[in-house]
Design an enzyme around this catalytic site. Structure first.
Site, short mmCIF file in Angstrom:
data_model
loop_
_atom_site.label_atom_id
_atom_site.label_comp_id
_atom_site.label_asym_id
_atom_site.label_seq_id
_atom_site.Cartn_x
_atom_site.Cartn_y
_atom_site.Cartn_z
N ASP A 81 0.82 -1.20 0.00
CA ASP A 81 0.00 0.00 0.00
C ASP A 81 0.86 1.26 0.00
O ASP A 81 0.47 2.30 -0.54
CB ASP A 81 -0.93 0.00 1.21
CG ASP A 81 -2.10 -0.98 1.03
OD1 ASP A 81 -2.27 -1.50 -0.09
OD2 ASP A 81 -2.84 -1.21 2.00
N GLY A 82 2.06 1.19 0.61
CA GLY A 82 2.95 2.35 0.59
C GLY A 82 3.39 2.70 -0.82
O GLY A 82 3.41 3.88 -1.20
N LYS A 86 2.52 6.21 -3.08
CA LYS A 86 3.52 6.99 -3.80
C LYS A 86 3.15 7.11 -5.27
O LYS A 86 3.29 8.17 -5.88
CB LYS A 86 4.90 6.35 -3.64
CG LYS A 86 5.47 6.46 -2.24
CD LYS A 86 6.80 5.73 -2.11
CE LYS A 86 7.31 5.75 -0.68
NZ LYS A 86 8.56 4.95 -0.53
N ASN A 155 -4.58 9.07 1.57
CA ASN A 155 -4.97 8.53 2.87
C ASN A 155 -5.19 9.61 3.92
O ASN A 155 -6.29 9.79 4.42
CB ASN A 155 -3.90 7.56 3.40
CG ASN A 155 -4.20 6.11 3.08
OD1 ASN A 155 -5.21 5.80 2.45
ND2 ASN A 155 -3.32 5.22 3.49
N ASP A 185 -0.35 14.30 21.01
CA ASP A 185 0.88 14.03 20.27
C ASP A 185 0.71 14.36 18.79
O ASP A 185 1.70 14.42 18.05
CB ASP A 185 1.27 12.55 20.40
CG ASP A 185 1.89 12.24 21.76
OD1 ASP A 185 2.06 13.17 22.57
OD2 ASP A 185 2.19 11.06 22.00
N SER A 199 -5.42 6.54 10.97
CA SER A 199 -6.56 7.00 11.76
C SER A 199 -7.18 5.86 12.56
O SER A 199 -7.51 6.01 13.74
CB SER A 199 -7.62 7.63 10.84
OG SER A 199 -8.78 7.97 11.57
N SER A 201 -5.78 3.16 13.67
CA SER A 201 -4.92 2.73 14.78
C SER A 201 -4.96 3.71 15.94
O SER A 201 -4.49 3.40 17.04
CB SER A 201 -3.48 2.55 14.29
OG SER A 201 -2.91 3.80 13.95
N ALA A 220 -3.05 10.25 20.77
CA ALA A 220 -2.74 10.31 22.21
C ALA A 220 -3.18 11.63 22.83
O ALA A 220 -2.35 12.38 23.36
CB ALA A 220 -1.26 10.05 22.45
#
Length: 299
Positions: A81-82, A86, A155, A185, A199, A201, A220
């Site tokens: 997916d990375g 790109k 994304n 964070d 999102s 996670s 966080a």
């Protein structure tokens, strides 16, 4: 079914993963298929150098290209997916449909397995596929910093603290109206496509494609009563960041840049969409259950 595109010489642009050799082993299967159909094939120069230099493969193509300097009827992304993200950033507003061949692990965007390559490419030649249109978001900077690389994301766009810095304050406005100041964070602004990525996670909701919304998910947060919020995707999101280290990171589909305090980020929906090729048999909720194990009961 008769091959409706067989009379036309198609042009393909290929992107690939240059970090893990095993994610590129299917390239020869792709090139062989396209050569038999006398397609024009162009390959990203960095990927070409990796295949010929590092893997010592014989790669016969019509040419190479750099950046977004290409024209194609279709784009093939080979990796995970990375790699797909790109490739999508390089396609930009060209409108070229992208097919993702998954050589990685999860493969939510790149969902064509190595055993399905010929079947999927045959479907392209037959016109036997559907196009899923995915919204894109873009970020601009005002103030002390500017965005150096590609400012668009399929994304998500995230504002994050740097390394071991303490949490940051993110003053957030929606269409000029103050929403809240996040003490956290970081903050993730995601499209429906990105809702199953970073999102998710961080406690964000799963959002079905083509929902026409954005999601703001804190990373966080310092307060228990701060939760993700879903907004229409035609809003303007303005973020102003304060940090003890006087700088912060902006991550655009995972690619990070440093910004100085005093920089405001404006996030909007881009004026174009990314077209992703899907087979008619592929269904979103089936993919969600299969890839994400969503709703699985292991009792």
């Amino acid at each position: 079914m008769e091959e409706s595109k067989s009379s036309k010489k198609l042009r393909f642009a290929i992107f690939g993963n240059i970090y893990q050799a095993k994610k590129s082993v299917s390239i020869q299967k792709v090139l062989s298929f396209l050569s038999e159909r006398k397609a024009e094939v162009y390959i990203d120069r960095e990927f070409y150098d990796f295949l010929t230099g590092d893997l010592h493969l014989d790669v016969a193509v019509d040419g190479t290209f750099d950046g977004d300097d290409f024209m194609a009827d279709y784009v093939i992304s080979m990796g995970g997916d990375g790699t797909f993200l790109k490739a999508a950033s390089r396609v930009g507003d060209k409108g070229c449909p992208i097919v993702g061949i998954n050589m990685g692990r999860l493969g939510f965007l790149a969902d064509v397995g190595p055993a399905e390559i010929e079947q999927s490419l045959t479907a392209i030649y037959r016109g036997d596929y559907k196009l899923d249109e995915h919204a894109v978001i873009t970020v601009t900077a005002e103030g002390k910093s500017s965005i150096i690389g590609c400012p668009t994301a399929l994304n998500d766009i995230a504002v994050l603290k740097r390394d071991n810095a303490s949490m940051i304050s993110i003053r957030t406005h929606i269409n000029g109206e103050h929403l809240v100041t996040y003490q956290a964070d970081g903050l993730i602004v995601s499209t429906p496509t990105g809702s199953t990525a970073y999102s998710l996670s961080n406690g964000g909701p799963i959002i079905a494609p083509q929902s026409g919304v954005l999601c703001l998910s804190p990373v966080a947060p310092h307060s228990l009563n701060i939760r993700p919020i879903v907004l229409p995707d035609d809003v303007e999101v303005r973020l102003s960041v304060e940090s003890r280290s006087h700088n912060f990171l902006v991550a655009i589909d995972g690619r990070s840049e440093k910004c100085e305090e005093g920089t405001s980020l404006i996030i909007r929906k881009a004026p174009y969409r990314v077209n992703i090729i899907k087979r008619h048999s592929q269904k979103y909720f089936h993919t969600l259950r299969e890839k994400m194990m969503w709703g699985a009961d292991t009792r």
